[in-house]
Design a protein around this motif. Structure first.
Motif, PDB file in Angstrom:
ATOM      1  N   ARG A  31       0.849  -1.193   0.000  1.00  0.00           N
ATOM      2  CA  ARG A  31       0.000   0.000   0.000  1.00  0.00           C
ATOM      3  C   ARG A  31       0.881   1.238   0.000  1.00  0.00           C
ATOM      4  NH1 ARG A  31      -1.877  -3.715   3.005  1.00  0.00           N
ATOM      5  NH2 ARG A  31      -0.738  -2.995   4.843  1.00  0.00           N
ATOM      6  N   ASN A  32       0.574   2.145  -0.896  1.00  0.00           N
ATOM      7  CA  ASN A  32       1.351   3.368  -1.014  1.00  0.00           C
ATOM      8  C   ASN A  32       0.414   4.482  -1.427  1.00  0.00           C
ATOM      9  OD1 ASN A  32       3.535   5.140  -1.180  1.00  0.00           O
ATOM     10  ND2 ASN A  32       4.857   3.592  -2.121  1.00  0.00           N
ATOM     11  N   ILE A  33       0.949   5.641  -1.708  1.00  0.00           N
ATOM     12  CA  ILE A  33       0.158   6.761  -2.208  1.00  0.00           C
ATOM     13  C   ILE A  33       0.602   7.032  -3.636  1.00  0.00           C
ATOM     14  CG2 ILE A  33      -0.519   9.151  -1.887  1.00  0.00           C
ATOM     15  CD1 ILE A  33      -1.446   7.278   0.320  1.00  0.00           C
ATOM     16  N   ASP A  34      -0.248   6.677  -4.589  1.00  0.00           N
ATOM     17  CA  ASP A  34       0.059   6.871  -6.008  1.00  0.00           C
ATOM     18  C   ASP A  34      -1.239   7.203  -6.728  1.00  0.00           C
ATOM     19  OD1 ASP A  34       0.933   6.882  -8.596  1.00  0.00           O
ATOM     20  OD2 ASP A  34       2.090   5.038  -8.445  1.00  0.00           O
ATOM     21  N   MET A  35      -1.572   8.476  -6.780  1.00  0.00           N
ATOM     22  CA  MET A  35      -2.817   8.906  -7.402  1.00  0.00           C
ATOM     23  C   MET A  35      -2.829   8.676  -8.914  1.00  0.00           C
ATOM     24  SD  MET A  35      -4.835   9.944  -5.029  1.00  0.00           S
ATOM     25  CE  MET A  35      -4.176   8.607  -4.009  1.00  0.00           C
ATOM     26  N   GLU A  36      -1.647   8.488  -9.498  1.00  0.00           N
ATOM     27  CA  GLU A  36      -1.573   8.200 -10.932  1.00  0.00           C
ATOM     28  C   GLU A  36      -2.259   6.869 -11.244  1.00  0.00           C
ATOM     29  OE1 GLU A  36      -0.554   9.333 -14.793  1.00  0.00           O
ATOM     30  OE2 GLU A  36      -0.049  10.426 -12.963  1.00  0.00           O
ATOM     31  N   LYS A  37      -2.067   5.884 -10.378  1.00  0.00           N
ATOM     32  CA  LYS A  37      -2.717   4.591 -10.557  1.00  0.00           C
ATOM     33  C   LYS A  37      -4.227   4.711 -10.406  1.00  0.00           C
ATOM     34  CE  LYS A  37       0.901   1.280  -9.323  1.00  0.00           C
ATOM     35  NZ  LYS A  37       1.236   0.133  -8.449  1.00  0.00           N
ATOM     36  N   VAL A  38      -4.664   5.425  -9.380  1.00  0.00           N
ATOM     37  CA  VAL A  38      -6.101   5.584  -9.135  1.00  0.00           C
ATOM     38  C   VAL A  38      -6.770   6.291 -10.304  1.00  0.00           C
ATOM     39  CG1 VAL A  38      -7.834   6.577  -7.583  1.00  0.00           C
ATOM     40  CG2 VAL A  38      -5.707   5.625  -6.642  1.00  0.00           C
ATOM     41  N   ALA A  39      -6.141   7.360 -10.778  1.00  0.00           N
ATOM     42  CA  ALA A  39      -6.695   8.094 -11.918  1.00  0.00           C
ATOM     43  C   ALA A  39      -6.715   7.233 -13.173  1.00  0.00           C
ATOM     44  CB  ALA A  39      -5.883   9.369 -12.157  1.00  0.00           C
ATOM     45  N   GLY A  40      -5.677   6.404 -13.355  1.00  0.00           N
ATOM     46  CA  GLY A  40      -5.623   5.534 -14.529  1.00  0.00           C
ATOM     47  C   GLY A  40      -6.739   4.505 -14.538  1.00  0.00           C
ATOM     48  N   VAL A  41      -7.021   3.911 -13.377  1.00  0.00           N
ATOM     49  CA  VAL A  41      -8.109   2.937 -13.285  1.00  0.00           C
ATOM     50  C   VAL A  41      -9.450   3.606 -13.537  1.00  0.00           C
ATOM     51  CG1 VAL A  41      -9.334   1.347 -11.754  1.00  0.00           C
ATOM     52  CG2 VAL A  41      -6.843   1.423 -11.721  1.00  0.00           C
ATOM     53  N   ASN A  42      -9.651   4.784 -12.962  1.00  0.00           N
ATOM     54  CA  ASN A  42     -10.902   5.512 -13.180  1.00  0.00           C
ATOM     55  C   ASN A  42     -11.108   5.852 -14.654  1.00  0.00           C
ATOM     56  OD1 ASN A  42     -11.780   5.510 -10.509  1.00  0.00           O
ATOM     57  ND2 ASN A  42     -10.688   7.404 -10.017  1.00  0.00           N
TER      58      ASN A  42
ATOM     59  N   ARG B 181     -14.183   4.528 -17.087  1.00  0.00           N
ATOM     60  CA  ARG B 181     -15.069   5.405 -17.862  1.00  0.00           C
ATOM     61  C   ARG B 181     -15.076   5.002 -19.335  1.00  0.00           C
ATOM     62  NH1 ARG B 181     -12.151   9.375 -14.851  1.00  0.00           N
ATOM     63  NH2 ARG B 181     -13.344  10.105 -13.038  1.00  0.00           N
ATOM     64  N   GLN B 182     -13.916   4.671 -19.874  1.00  0.00           N
ATOM     65  CA  GLN B 182     -13.856   4.253 -21.275  1.00  0.00           C
ATOM     66  C   GLN B 182     -14.640   2.964 -21.501  1.00  0.00           C
ATOM     67  OE1 GLN B 182      -9.704   3.976 -22.307  1.00  0.00           O
ATOM     68  NE2 GLN B 182      -9.380   6.195 -22.246  1.00  0.00           N
ATOM     69  N   PHE B 183     -14.582   2.051 -20.540  1.00  0.00           N
ATOM     70  CA  PHE B 183     -15.353   0.807 -20.649  1.00  0.00           C
ATOM     71  C   PHE B 183     -16.852   1.086 -20.572  1.00  0.00           C
ATOM     72  CE2 PHE B 183     -17.210  -3.000 -18.479  1.00  0.00           C
ATOM     73  CZ  PHE B 183     -17.106  -3.867 -19.555  1.00  0.00           C
ATOM     74  N   ALA B 184     -17.232   2.014 -19.678  1.00  0.00           N
ATOM     75  CA  ALA B 184     -18.648   2.361 -19.556  1.00  0.00           C
ATOM     76  C   ALA B 184     -19.177   3.015 -20.833  1.00  0.00           C
ATOM     77  CB  ALA B 184     -18.846   3.300 -18.368  1.00  0.00           C
ATOM     78  N   GLU B 185     -18.335   3.782 -21.515  1.00  0.00           N
ATOM     79  CA  GLU B 185     -18.754   4.458 -22.748  1.00  0.00           C
ATOM     80  C   GLU B 185     -18.648   3.564 -23.977  1.00  0.00           C
ATOM     81  OE1 GLU B 185     -16.182   7.793 -22.834  1.00  0.00           O
ATOM     82  OE2 GLU B 185     -17.120   8.807 -21.110  1.00  0.00           O
TER      83      GLU B 185
END
Length: 251
Positions: free
Chosen positions: A73-84, A88-92
């Motif tokens: 466990r770490n802090i990496d918002m780049e990963k979180v943003a990438g998954v989000n 969204r692309q899958f939902a669209e």
């Protein structure tokens, strides 16, 4: 609706959830993303249980259940943003489930990081600016010393964290170097107030995001994950305190 392989669907959800937890995301956000992936794939009523150390997902009234362990466990918002973004692309309908899974595997193994010199520069800027905020005064002798101490502490924390599997050791040694650098600098006349220097220089090591996320998890009803993350953040803070206390006790 295109029929999807439920095993691949659950595996994709687990991969997305694990990446988000390892990146420091809140549990309710992890569950929401996994729910959306399942529902956008044409399945209803997913059953998801998330903790800071593992994820379980299944489909209601169907014999499909998978689990995944979360070991880091770490802090990496780049990963979180990438998954989000992939969700969204899958939902669209821009990508298929298989494409999303391949992209998640690539994201997990090839997350872009800022170069280490830029990270150290960021630690220096954070140390200097937060010293001014907490001290509420501009001391042009203490500001450079705080920047140097914060940079050295961050470097030690970075390399020790990569070299050892012992939790909280990197924070303690990083804080020790911060305190030692501040002490030497003040004694050499490069700074005036050792307390102000240490307060600013230790800020890059403080687990602020982890504390915030633990409170948000508990407010969202994820008591188990919230308490686990809160205890982890408290132990990190204690390790930092021990590193600084050694300096004041023995030097």
């Amino acid at each position: 609706m295109v029929k999807v392989d439920k095993t691949i669907l659950l595996d994709t959800c687990l991969l997305a959830g694990r990446i988000m937890i390892e990146g420091g995301s809140e549990m309710y956000r992890v569950e929401d993303t996994m729910n959306r992936i399942v529902r956008n794939a044409g399945q209803s009523e997913p059953l998801i249980f998330t903790t800071a150390t593992g994820i379980i997902i299944g489909l209601k009234n169907q014999p499909y259940v998978q689990l995944s362990q979360v070991s880091a466990r770490n802090i990496d918002m780049e990963k979180v943003a990438g998954v989000n973004q992939l969700s969204r692309q899958f939902a669209e309908g821009k990508i298929t489930l298989t494409q999303m899974r391949k992209s998640l595997i690539h994201l997990d193994k090839n997350t872009p990081y800022f170069p280490l010199p830029l990270q150290v520069l960021g630690a220096a800027v954070v140390s200097a600016t937060l010293m001014v905020i907490f001290a509420q005064q501009y001391d042009w002798m203490d500001i450079p010393l705080a920047a140097v101490a914060g940079s050295l502490g961050y470097l030690v924390n970075y390399y020790v964290g990569r070299a050892t599997k012992i939790r909280f050791m990197s924070e303690m040694l990083g804080a020790f170097i911060v305190g030692l650098t501040a002490l030497i600098g003040v004694r050499l006349g490069l700074g005036r107030e050792i307390d102000n220097v240490i307060i600013g220089a230790v800020m890059p090591l403080v687990p602020g995001v982890a504390i915030t996320n633990s409170i948000r998890d508990m407010l969202a009803g994820h008591l188990l994950s919230g308490m686990a993350r809160g205890m982890e953040a408290i132990l990190s803070a204690c390790a930092i305190g021990v590193g600084i206390a050694i300096i004041f006790r023995f030097f």
